[in-house]
Design an enzyme around this catalytic site. Structure first.
Site, PDB file in Angstrom:
ATOM      1  CG  ASP A  54       0.048   3.588  -0.861  1.00 54.00           C
ATOM      2  OD1 ASP A  54       0.301   2.511  -0.310  1.00 54.00           O
ATOM      3  OD2 ASP A  54      -0.244   3.694  -2.059  1.00 54.00           O
ATOM      4  CD  GLU A  79       0.418   5.578  -6.748  1.00 50.05           C
ATOM      5  OE1 GLU A  79       1.254   4.799  -6.292  1.00 50.05           O
ATOM      6  OE2 GLU A  79      -0.592   5.221  -7.356  1.00 50.05           O
ATOM      7  CG  ASP A 153       4.325   3.051  -6.558  1.00 49.86           C
ATOM      8  OD1 ASP A 153       3.641   3.128  -5.521  1.00 49.86           O
ATOM      9  OD2 ASP A 153       3.889   2.556  -7.610  1.00 49.86           O
ATOM     10  CB  ILE A 155       2.525  -0.089  -1.412  1.00 54.53           C
ATOM     11  CG1 ILE A 155       3.034   0.134   0.007  1.00 54.53           C
ATOM     12  CG2 ILE A 155       2.224  -1.582  -1.640  1.00 54.53           C
ATOM     13  CD1 ILE A 155       2.041  -0.253   1.088  1.00 54.53           C
ATOM     14  CG  ASP A 156       3.661  -0.969  -8.484  1.00 56.13           C
ATOM     15  OD1 ASP A 156       2.678  -0.275  -8.807  1.00 56.13           O
ATOM     16  OD2 ASP A 156       4.185  -1.780  -9.251  1.00 56.13           O
ATOM     17  CB  THR A 158      -2.340  -0.635  -3.611  1.00 59.92           C
ATOM     18  OG1 THR A 158      -1.620   0.264  -4.426  1.00 59.92           O
ATOM     19  CG2 THR A 158      -2.371  -0.153  -2.198  1.00 59.92           C
ATOM     20  CG  ASP A 301       3.410   2.684 -11.648  1.00 62.14           C
ATOM     21  OD1 ASP A 301       3.236   2.380 -10.470  1.00 62.14           O
ATOM     22  OD2 ASP A 301       2.529   3.190 -12.373  1.00 62.14           O
TER      23      ASP A 301
HETATM   24  C1  2IP Z   1      -0.652  -0.086 -10.225  1.00 59.89           C
HETATM   25  C2  2IP Z   1      -0.431  -1.545  -9.968  1.00 59.89           C
HETATM   26  C3  2IP Z   1      -1.287  -2.347 -10.888  1.00 59.89           C
HETATM   27  C4  2IP Z   1      -0.894  -2.127 -12.332  1.00 59.89           C
HETATM   28  C5  2IP Z   1      -0.878  -0.640 -12.620  1.00 59.89           C
HETATM   29  C6  2IP Z   1      -0.080   0.155 -11.597  1.00 59.89           C
HETATM   30  O1  2IP Z   1      -0.015   0.687  -9.231  1.00 59.89           O
HETATM   31  O2  2IP Z   1       0.906  -1.892 -10.123  1.00 59.89           O
HETATM   32  O3  2IP Z   1      -1.176  -3.666 -10.543  1.00 59.89           O
HETATM   33  O4  2IP Z   1      -1.799  -2.798 -13.150  1.00 59.89           O
HETATM   34  O5  2IP Z   1      -0.304  -0.447 -13.866  1.00 59.89           O
HETATM   35  O6  2IP Z   1      -0.129   1.493 -11.901  1.00 59.89           O
HETATM   36  P1  2IP Z   1      -1.562  -4.311 -13.674  1.00 59.89           P
HETATM   37  O7  2IP Z   1      -1.373  -5.177 -12.484  1.00 59.89           O
HETATM   38  O8  2IP Z   1      -2.788  -4.632 -14.472  1.00 59.89           O
HETATM   39  O9  2IP Z   1      -0.317  -4.216 -14.508  1.00 59.89           O
HETATM   40  P2  2IP Z   1      -0.661   0.957  -7.735  1.00 59.89           P
HETATM   41  O10 2IP Z   1      -0.970  -0.343  -7.114  1.00 59.89           O
HETATM   42  O11 2IP Z   1       0.455   1.683  -7.042  1.00 59.89           O
HETATM   43  O12 2IP Z   1      -1.859   1.817  -7.984  1.00 59.89           O
HETATM   44 CA    CA Z   2       2.069   2.007  -8.641  1.00 59.15          CA
END
Ligand code: 2IP
Ligand code: CA
Length: 372
Positions: A54, A79, A153, A155-156, A158, A301
């Site tokens: 990341d 992030e 971000d 990699i969202d 992750t 995000d």
């Molecule tokens: C996270 C990721 C999660 C999400 C959360 C994000 O970001 O996208 O999947 O939760 O809100 O902040 P959910 O899948 O329950 O919506 P990261 O992977 O960058 O930590």
């Molecule tokens: Ca994210």
């Protein structure tokens, strides 16, 4: 702005490539999926290789933007922090150096001398991807880079990226989980107002090359500034059949699930991973809205996909504010919440609703009144 958009598309493509390389090259993949075991606990790089991936992506994006637009340096946020501690307890700031060799040498110090992994990563960072032709030459927006800031971000979703499940997708259906949900997100906002004005999303694992060449990505972008609204995705047609479709996190509160299931009907209440991916589903018309009742997402995000939704005539509002004041307050990206510390300062604390159509937004909020 056309120059900035072209650069962001290119650097997001490079970021997606780094994300793919980390899964495709065995020495990197082993680090990525390594379980935390007792003995390894002190070796930070083993626990944190996913964070390193990341950080490397974020710093590469920051570096490339800073080279072309020095006036944006200092306004490029992400992030992750770039400080790392290696197995010897030394603190190393991960940055992208002038040459591939220098970057490889720096990464080897964080990776406790794993030169193979360091070289593979450095090669992906320093590659020169083909320019993506987004037909943006005629795009003229009355904003200069010195007025803008950026949220990255790297990699969202992750957890989906690490787990790496390969879902087979049905046409017109969203992916509830798996590699499709992992996204690179780069959002641009106006420093003085916090308004999101440009977004680039890259989905590194969009489809498999039919000729067997591995995963291929897909990019999406949008610009929204006053009367200028341009998006790479055309505004989806209204879905057939009655009722609205809403996408939620599987960990959403039962009271929200119940309230929305009577509005949507069972087939049209859906669940998917990744905050960015859920907003992308709204952008693509796979859902009409994304509702989140908790403050578990952050500026990085939502900024990029928010800009695309604005370009399509929609947006992302603060749910708590909508319920409290009846005012459809769009999220902004320039001010921290000074009552909080650390990353929490940048949380979307009131939860959110992402939507394409304002009257649909009102229908989605109505059943949540007095429930939260
Ligand atoms: C996270 C990721 C999660 C999400 C959360 C994000 O970001 O996208 O999947 O939760 O809100 O902040 P959910 O899948 O329950 O919506 P990261 O992977 O960058 O930590
Ligand atoms: Ca994210």
């Amino acid at each position: 702005m056309a120059d900035l958009l072209r650069l962001l598309l290119r650097v997001a493509e490079k970021a997606a490539d780094v994300a793919r390389v980390c899964r495709q090259e065995a020495p990197l993949f082993q680090l990525l999926v390594q379980e935390k075991t007792g003995d390894d606990k002190n070796k930070k790089f083993v626990q944190d290789f996913k964070t390193l991936a990341d950080v490397v992506i974020q710093e590469m994006i920051r570096h490339d933007i800073g080279v072309q637009f020095p006036e944006m340096e200092g306004f490029i946020h992400g992030e992750e922090s770039n400080k790392f501690e290696n197995g010897l307890g030394e603190s190393v700031a991960v940055t992208v150096c002038g040459t591939q060799q220098e970057t490889a040498a720096l990464l080897a110090t964080v990776l406790d001398g794993n030169h193979t992994a360091a070289s593979l990563l450095a090669r992906a960072i320093h590659q020169d991807p083909a320019t993506i032709d987004a037909h943006t030459d005629s795009l003229t927006v009355p904003l200069s880079p010195s007025e803008l800031g950026i949220w990255i971000d790297p990699i969202d979703a992750t957890s989906q990226y690490i787990e790496g499940r390969e879902e087979v997708l049905e046409e017109g259906r969203l992916a509830p989980s798996g590699l499709h949900c992992a996204l690179v997100l780069i959002g641009v906002y106006v420093r003085s107002t916090g308004e999101p004005v440009m977004g680039v999303i890259n989905q590194p694992f969009n489809h498999k090359d039919p000729a067997g060449g591995g995963w291929r990505g897909k990019h999406f972008w949008g610009v929204s500034c006053g009367s200028i609204n341009v998006c790479s995705v055309s505004r989806p047609e209204a879905a057939p059949g009655p009722g609205l479709s809403v996408v939620l996190s599987s960990s959403e509160k039962p009271v929200v699930k119940e309230a929305l299931s009577s509005l949507c009907g069972p087939d049209k209440l859906m669940y998917a991973s990744g905050a960015g991916y859920k907003i992308l589903c709204v952008i693509q018309g796979l859902a009409d809205a994304y509702v989140l009742s908790e403050g578990s997402t952050f500026k990085w995000d939502s900024c990029a996909p928010h800009a695309l939704l604005r370009a399509l005539g929609g947006g992302v509002v603060d749910l708590a504010e909508c319920l409290r004041t009846d005012h459809l307050m769009e999220l902004t990206y320039h001010q921290p919440d000074t009552e909080c510390k650390g990353a929490e300062r940048w949380a979307n604390r009131g939860g959110l609703v992402a939507y394409r159509d304002c009257s649909q937004l009102r229908s989605v909020i109505a059943p949540l009144r007095d429930k939260l």
